[in-house]
Write a protein that holds these residues in place. Structure first.
Motif, PDB file in Angstrom:
ATOM      1  N   GLN A 179       0.832  -1.203   0.000  1.00 17.35           N
ATOM      2  CA  GLN A 179       0.000   0.000   0.000  1.00 17.35           C
ATOM      3  C   GLN A 179       0.870   1.257   0.000  1.00 17.35           C
ATOM      4  O   GLN A 179       0.542   2.250  -0.659  1.00 17.35           O
ATOM      5  CB  GLN A 179      -0.918   0.001   1.229  1.00 17.35           C
ATOM      6  CG  GLN A 179      -2.051  -0.994   1.167  1.00 17.35           C
ATOM      7  CD  GLN A 179      -2.983  -0.722  -0.002  1.00 17.35           C
ATOM      8  OE1 GLN A 179      -3.334   0.421  -0.291  1.00 17.35           O
ATOM      9  NE2 GLN A 179      -3.379  -1.779  -0.709  1.00 17.35           N
ATOM     10  N   PHE A 180       1.988   1.200   0.718  1.00 18.35           N
ATOM     11  CA  PHE A 180       2.918   2.335   0.747  1.00 18.35           C
ATOM     12  C   PHE A 180       3.525   2.552  -0.637  1.00 18.35           C
ATOM     13  O   PHE A 180       3.660   3.684  -1.102  1.00 18.35           O
ATOM     14  CB  PHE A 180       4.019   2.071   1.779  1.00 18.35           C
ATOM     15  CG  PHE A 180       4.737   3.319   2.214  1.00 18.35           C
ATOM     16  CD1 PHE A 180       4.356   3.989   3.365  1.00 18.35           C
ATOM     17  CD2 PHE A 180       5.796   3.831   1.474  1.00 18.35           C
ATOM     18  CE1 PHE A 180       5.017   5.139   3.770  1.00 18.35           C
ATOM     19  CE2 PHE A 180       6.448   4.982   1.865  1.00 18.35           C
ATOM     20  CZ  PHE A 180       6.055   5.641   3.024  1.00 18.35           C
ATOM     21  N   GLU A 181       3.876   1.437  -1.318  1.00 15.22           N
ATOM     22  CA  GLU A 181       4.443   1.532  -2.666  1.00 15.22           C
ATOM     23  C   GLU A 181       3.418   2.090  -3.646  1.00 15.22           C
ATOM     24  O   GLU A 181       3.747   2.891  -4.534  1.00 15.22           O
ATOM     25  CB  GLU A 181       4.912   0.152  -3.128  1.00 15.22           C
ATOM     26  CG  GLU A 181       5.333   0.059  -4.589  1.00 15.22           C
ATOM     27  CD  GLU A 181       6.537   0.909  -4.941  1.00 15.22           C
ATOM     28  OE1 GLU A 181       6.832   1.033  -6.143  1.00 15.22           O
ATOM     29  OE2 GLU A 181       7.192   1.462  -4.029  1.00 15.22           O
ATOM     30  N   LYS A 182       2.154   1.679  -3.480  1.00 13.64           N
ATOM     31  CA  LYS A 182       1.082   2.209  -4.317  1.00 13.64           C
ATOM     32  C   LYS A 182       0.936   3.715  -4.127  1.00 13.64           C
ATOM     33  O   LYS A 182       0.767   4.474  -5.084  1.00 13.64           O
ATOM     34  CB  LYS A 182      -0.231   1.496  -3.982  1.00 13.64           C
ATOM     35  CG  LYS A 182      -1.386   1.856  -4.901  1.00 13.64           C
ATOM     36  CD  LYS A 182      -2.626   1.049  -4.544  1.00 13.64           C
ATOM     37  CE  LYS A 182      -3.792   1.416  -5.456  1.00 13.64           C
ATOM     38  NZ  LYS A 182      -5.013   0.642  -5.108  1.00 13.64           N
ATOM     39  N   MET A 183       1.026   4.160  -2.871  1.00 13.18           N
ATOM     40  CA  MET A 183       0.960   5.589  -2.570  1.00 13.18           C
ATOM     41  C   MET A 183       2.142   6.330  -3.187  1.00 13.18           C
ATOM     42  O   MET A 183       1.990   7.417  -3.754  1.00 13.18           O
ATOM     43  CB  MET A 183       0.942   5.809  -1.056  1.00 13.18           C
ATOM     44  CG  MET A 183       0.885   7.274  -0.639  1.00 13.18           C
ATOM     45  SD  MET A 183       1.125   7.500   1.126  1.00 13.18           S
ATOM     46  CE  MET A 183       2.876   7.131   1.273  1.00 13.18           C
ATOM     47  N   ARG A 184       3.345   5.703  -3.097  1.00 15.90           N
ATOM     48  CA  ARG A 184       4.530   6.345  -3.677  1.00 15.90           C
ATOM     49  C   ARG A 184       4.384   6.502  -5.189  1.00 15.90           C
ATOM     50  O   ARG A 184       4.719   7.554  -5.752  1.00 15.90           O
ATOM     51  CB  ARG A 184       5.787   5.518  -3.358  1.00 15.90           C
ATOM     52  CG  ARG A 184       7.082   6.159  -3.883  1.00 15.90           C
ATOM     53  CD  ARG A 184       8.157   5.130  -4.116  1.00 15.90           C
ATOM     54  NE  ARG A 184       7.802   4.198  -5.175  1.00 15.90           N
ATOM     55  CZ  ARG A 184       7.909   4.467  -6.465  1.00 15.90           C
ATOM     56  NH1 ARG A 184       8.348   5.640  -6.879  1.00 15.90           N
ATOM     57  NH2 ARG A 184       7.564   3.558  -7.374  1.00 15.90           N
ATOM     58  N   CYS A 185       3.870   5.462  -5.858  1.00 16.66           N
ATOM     59  CA  CYS A 185       3.669   5.525  -7.315  1.00 16.66           C
ATOM     60  C   CYS A 185       2.702   6.639  -7.688  1.00 16.66           C
ATOM     61  O   CYS A 185       2.912   7.359  -8.667  1.00 16.66           O
ATOM     62  CB  CYS A 185       3.152   4.187  -7.834  1.00 16.66           C
ATOM     63  SG  CYS A 185       4.365   2.855  -7.790  1.00 16.66           S
ATOM     64  N   GLN A 186       1.617   6.774  -6.895  1.00 13.93           N
ATOM     65  CA  GLN A 186       0.649   7.824  -7.171  1.00 13.93           C
ATOM     66  C   GLN A 186       1.252   9.205  -6.949  1.00 13.93           C
ATOM     67  O   GLN A 186       1.009  10.132  -7.735  1.00 13.93           O
ATOM     68  CB  GLN A 186      -0.584   7.650  -6.267  1.00 13.93           C
ATOM     69  CG  GLN A 186      -1.742   8.577  -6.617  1.00 13.93           C
ATOM     70  CD  GLN A 186      -2.248   8.361  -8.026  1.00 13.93           C
ATOM     71  OE1 GLN A 186      -2.595   7.248  -8.408  1.00 13.93           O
ATOM     72  NE2 GLN A 186      -2.267   9.410  -8.840  1.00 13.93           N
TER      73      GLN A 186
END
Length: 279
Positions: free
Chosen positions: A38-45
């Motif tokens: 979820q943190f990686e998804k946030m970083r990508c966004q």
């Protein structure tokens, strides 16, 4: 726990420093793994939003520069004519014909500024315009395209051809937007064509591909430059043309989830402007 917490701690520190070109690598199928994903998804966004923001900043800078140029040019011309009239009229050393010539040239610059203001107003509403998805009959749509192309071709005194291939009877898109894109591309092609242009429409599966081809010299500038707002390579060739057409076309294509592409053909450098849309 130490490994994923270390990953998250390092990632948080890098984000707080404004660095986003990294990834959170912990991928175990446990609760911490889910948190890291979820943190990686946030970083990508955040990275995607950051790229969009910088793109908007760069386009805004280019737009301000273009606006400054396009306002300054007609003002400088009008100022020059005014100075000449103020200098020579009191001495009566300028003929009536010359005075009329300067006044008419000044009116041309006023028309140019009015056209520029109109394009600015259009641009300010561009991003706000939403898509109106409708089921479009392919036969009716292609008939409209053919009629519009013939009319525009007659005005430009150029020969126009339209070729249509479709395995569907209906498609779904905003017909007003798509027709505006086509009109812009056809108008641009007619402006640079030597004798003729060709409009090719290919509808297959869930995709529509439209190509507007002309027999001119081809695109002389980079496609990214040509589709920027207010770009025009030679403003003296058309004092009311401010390079908005290709920019509008690009925005409308992207709103449909498609893309506008500008390429030169291998043979003779002929230009082909085409876009793909999901229908």
């Amino acid at each position: 726990m130490q490994i994923p917490l270390g990953e998250l701690k390092e990632a948080s520190a890098r984000i707080s420093e404004g660095t986003l070109d990294f990834s959170v690598a912990y991928s175990n199928e446990d609760e911490m793994g889910q948190l890291c994903r979820q943190f990686e998804k946030m970083r990508c966004q955040l990275e995607e939003n950051n790229k969009k923001m910088w793109k908007m900043v760069e386009e805004e800078k280019a737009l301000r520069s273009a606006i400054s140029h396009d306002i300054r040019s007609p003002l400088a011309v009008m100022e020059g004519y005014q100075e000449m009239l103020l200098e020579f009229l009191p001495q009566e050393s300028v003929s009536r014909d010359k005075i009329m010539e300067m006044l008419q040239a000044g009116m041309q610059q006023i028309k140019r500024m009015k056209a520029f203001i109109n394009t600015m107003q259009k641009l300010s509403k561009l991003e706000e315009r939403s898509i109106c998805w409708n089921q479009i009959n392919v036969a009716d749509f292609t008939e409209t395209v053919k009629n519009n192309t013939v009319i525009l071709g007659k005005k430009a005194r150029k020969e126009c051809h339209t070729v249509v291939k479709s395995d569907r009877q209906t498609v779904c898109f905003d017909s007003e937007m798509v027709l505006e894109v086509l009109d812009n591309l056809i108008g641009n092609a007619l402006r640079y064509a030597r004798e003729q242009i060709c409009v090719e429409i290919n509808i297959s599966g869930d995709e529509m591909r439209v190509c507007v081809r002309d027999d001119g010299k081809g695109f002389q500038e980079d496609a990214e430059l040509l589709t920027k707002a207010y770009y025009h390579g030679n403003p003296q060739s058309d004092l009311t043309h401010f390079g908005l057409g290709l920019y509008i076309s690009r925005v409308y294509c992207e709103k449909h989830g498609g893309k506008l592409l500008l390429v030169n053909q291998d043979q003779g450098g002929e230009a082909c402007a085409y876009f793909k849309l999901k229908t």
